[in-house]
Design a protein around this motif. Sequence first.
Motif, short mmCIF file in Angstrom:
data_model
loop_
_atom_site.label_atom_id
_atom_site.label_comp_id
_atom_site.label_asym_id
_atom_site.label_seq_id
_atom_site.Cartn_x
_atom_site.Cartn_y
_atom_site.Cartn_z
N ILE A 649 22.78 0.33 -44.82
CA ILE A 649 22.93 -0.41 -43.57
C ILE A 649 22.86 -1.91 -43.87
CG2 ILE A 649 22.07 -0.74 -41.24
CD1 ILE A 649 23.04 2.10 -41.81
N VAL A 650 23.95 -2.60 -43.62
CA VAL A 650 24.01 -4.04 -43.92
C VAL A 650 23.75 -4.82 -42.63
CG1 VAL A 650 25.44 -5.92 -44.78
CG2 VAL A 650 25.71 -3.61 -45.72
N PRO A 651 22.67 -5.63 -42.57
CA PRO A 651 22.43 -6.48 -41.39
C PRO A 651 23.54 -7.52 -41.27
CG PRO A 651 20.46 -6.31 -42.78
CD PRO A 651 21.59 -5.76 -43.57
N LEU A 652 24.05 -7.71 -40.06
CA LEU A 652 25.16 -8.63 -39.85
C LEU A 652 24.73 -9.94 -39.19
CD1 LEU A 652 27.97 -6.20 -38.62
CD2 LEU A 652 27.51 -7.02 -40.94
N GLY A 748 26.92 -1.41 -28.93
CA GLY A 748 27.35 -2.62 -29.61
C GLY A 748 26.46 -3.03 -30.76
N GLY A 749 25.61 -2.11 -31.24
CA GLY A 749 24.67 -2.48 -32.29
C GLY A 749 25.17 -2.18 -33.69
N GLU A 750 25.88 -1.05 -33.85
CA GLU A 750 26.25 -0.63 -35.20
C GLU A 750 27.74 -0.37 -35.30
OE1 GLU A 750 23.41 1.83 -37.31
OE2 GLU A 750 25.03 3.19 -37.92
N LEU A 776 32.45 -9.49 -41.48
CA LEU A 776 32.60 -10.77 -40.78
C LEU A 776 33.14 -10.56 -39.38
CD1 LEU A 776 34.08 -12.90 -43.72
CD2 LEU A 776 31.76 -13.04 -42.76
N TRP A 777 34.09 -9.63 -39.25
CA TRP A 777 34.63 -9.32 -37.92
C TRP A 777 33.55 -8.73 -37.02
CZ3 TRP A 777 35.13 -4.91 -34.98
CH2 TRP A 777 36.01 -4.95 -33.89
N GLY A 778 32.75 -7.81 -37.58
CA GLY A 778 31.68 -7.21 -36.80
C GLY A 778 30.66 -8.22 -36.34
N ARG A 785 24.67 -4.42 -37.18
CA ARG A 785 24.57 -3.65 -38.42
C ARG A 785 25.93 -3.09 -38.79
NH1 ARG A 785 20.96 -1.94 -34.90
NH2 ARG A 785 22.17 -0.05 -34.44
N PHE A 786 26.16 -2.95 -40.10
CA PHE A 786 27.35 -2.27 -40.59
C PHE A 786 26.90 -1.12 -41.48
CE2 PHE A 786 30.94 -1.35 -43.30
CZ PHE A 786 32.02 -1.45 -42.42
#
Length: 870
Positions: A649-652, A748-750, A776-778, A785-786
């Motif tokens: 899980i990558v924090p955005l 809209g979180g992940e 970057l888009w997210g 999160r991605f």
Amino acid sequence: MTEPATPPTADLDLTSARLERRVRISHVAAVALGLLIFAGASVLMYHELAGVHPRAVLAAVTDHSAGAVALALVLTLVSYLAISGYDALALRYVGRPLPYAAVAPVSLLASAVGQTVGFAVVSGGAIRYRMLSALGLGPAEIAREIACVAVTFGVGVVAVASGVFLLEPARVGILLGVATPAVIGAGVTLAIPVLAGFALGRGRPRELAWRRRRFTLPSRGMLATQLALAALDLAAAAGVLYVLMPDGAGLGYGVVLGVFVVAVIAAIASHVPGGLGVFEGVVVLAFPDLPRDRLLGAVLAYRAIYYLLPFALAALAIGLREGLRLRARLPAGALRRTRDVVTSAAPLVLTAAVFVAGIMLVFSGAVPAFDRHEAALLRYLPLPLVEISHLAGSLLGVGLMVLARGLQRRSAAAYHLAFLALALGIAVSLVKGIDWQEAVVLGVVLAVLGASRGEFHRTARIALGDPGPRWLLAIAVILACGAWLTLFAYRHVEYATDLWWQFELDGHAPRSLRAMLAAALALTAMAALRLFHPPAPRAVTASAAELGRVRPLVAASPEPAAALALLGDKGFLFDDADRAFLMYQVRGRTWVAMGGPLGGAPDDELAWRFLELAEHHGGRPAFYQVAAEDLHVYVDMGLDTYKLGEEAIVPLDDFSLTGKARAGLRQAHRRAARAGAGFTVVAASAVPALLGELAAVSDAWLAAKHTREKGFALGRFEPRYLAEFPCAVVRVADRVVAFANLWQGGDGGELSIDLMRHAADAPKGIMDYLFVELMLWGAAHGYRRFNLGMAPLSGLEIHPLAPRWHRFGATVYRHGEYFYNFEGLRAYKEKFDPRWRPRYLATRGGAALPATLLDISALIAGSLGGIVRH
């Protein structure tokens, strides 16, 4: 997700059916050995107690001085405090020390229930899991804590047995019927591992390697503490038995301690709930010169003080806690947290309490009523009512033991039926023999159950669920003990065929025979019903109407993986308000739920309904890729949990390409950009127009990877499915060279992706480019999160106290590169500096596990052959 999360054990071993047979044979052998020990102890006890009258035994139970009872109570407290030290030490060992005020309730409740009822019915480990998870410990930490507690007890048993055998070899040999040299040899053999631990240990834990396996030895200080706590526990528990032994027995404490340890080992090996009958048999056989009635009375008094009293106090504590929670708000702070942790164990403790109440009713029906009550019965009650009440008592006992299974599952129907059965049991106890003591015990259980009404809120759709073979076997053992009691109590009565049909007020023997027969027939009928499961469907598919029904729930779910429902290759369970759903598929006898309940308002009730549906059809339930925070639901179901791996899980919130750590990503991104790569996100409505180009990329990718489409836990290239989602596209010179369909959390979180494919001639590093642009888009669109998907078998414990699944999976992870790029996949995802989130499989363990894994793998791969063809 980005890579298949197929359980790799299926790839490594296609003979899982053979493995399942082997494991099942070993389980059957263990059960058979336990039953053999139980049967042998029962037969020997029957002959050893020849001429002993039950009333003499009951008189011996109560014939103890106040001083002896008080000392026994103090020693019981010392033993349980030492056991709480096991847990405190284990939590230090796993690196999660807790204040003793938080540890003590966990240990005392788990020990009181586990030692009284036995692991075959309600496991002390399950209570530890429930309560420690409420205190913030993770599944792997709890598993290691439970293993450490077991090792501490085992080390103590070995050390104490060794000491007694070496110090008192002659007397122990005489009592156990073994030659003195054999006793000395056993003592030396048992001392070797303990001495080796001290010899090899150091001031801190030490790692050793042997035959490519690594072991972590505890420090000498910890080993010494383990031995001290376990020795104190066993010494105090044996002391309870010692002070209750008949006066003038002339037995040394060391001899009683040695026999006690042997009896404990035999009870554990028998797998009988609470070691019932086996523990008593060893003690009675070990002291042939003592009066049989007084000796058995001492053992039963020991059980009452050491087992039943702490268990009763645990049940009362739960009842008082529940009553206080209903009437008043709790103060803030640690006290409220501790009380909430105690409440988390309430269903398990009450399950055990109701099961014990059922045992009491069964045993009560096996022995005669007190003679002093017969006159009152004759004066006020008609004989048919007495006969019916005796029969009803045994049937209610069986019913309560079966209903305990429903209480474990928090069934509201089981709660109401158990409440009614306990109330009827009170009436029956008074009618059949004015047994007011039994009525009081049932009344206490009834009161505690009534105070805990809020814990049993589930409305089961399919009866009360299947008790399961283990539960039925435990009840069968209890009934066997009841039959033994009947034979023992009426051994002076000459058997005749017409004995079954004698109806007299003082005809206790016929009454008990009929009661035990009725109980056995009731259990046989329940077991027979398990053979008439309706046939399970070969597979389930979603209709167009169901897909339309699930679509808004997918859109509302914060879990992006809910989008797998739109594949159409699964069946659905919906809640009554259409706010949540659960998706599943059936293969063979395995019913696999993809994750847990999903939707805008997920409800644990759906998971319970799925479990009951699978069991109703005789299937093996499995929940695949469930979250760590939901594991308590599956533990309550009685399922085992196995870590499958971890999601990246990558924090955005602060994601960027700046900084030294992201230098590699910056270079890959710039290289693809210089090659002419351009990124766009195509709306779902525009995807159908792109399907031709996407199909060409997908076909080329499948051919280059020598693989084929997956399913169930992974999406596949299917026009209808892809048209449900936006699609991230990378073009070079107006030609699509890479794409990924987007999964979006409803809150809209992940953000995540499913299919991720690229052309063979795409610029080098195109996947890095695609991921960076997506993140970057997210971030620009408000996602926090991605999800990069699973890294199978990563994050498993390699500690020697870790579960066997962890150690096996960690070995595969390190050495299974020929089959799957485990370490490479995790290393690739580590480039994005993710946080790792564990995912689990919840299912039946033991012999069923290999077949379950194989069925799940076949579902994902499309067939058994697809597992090896990738």
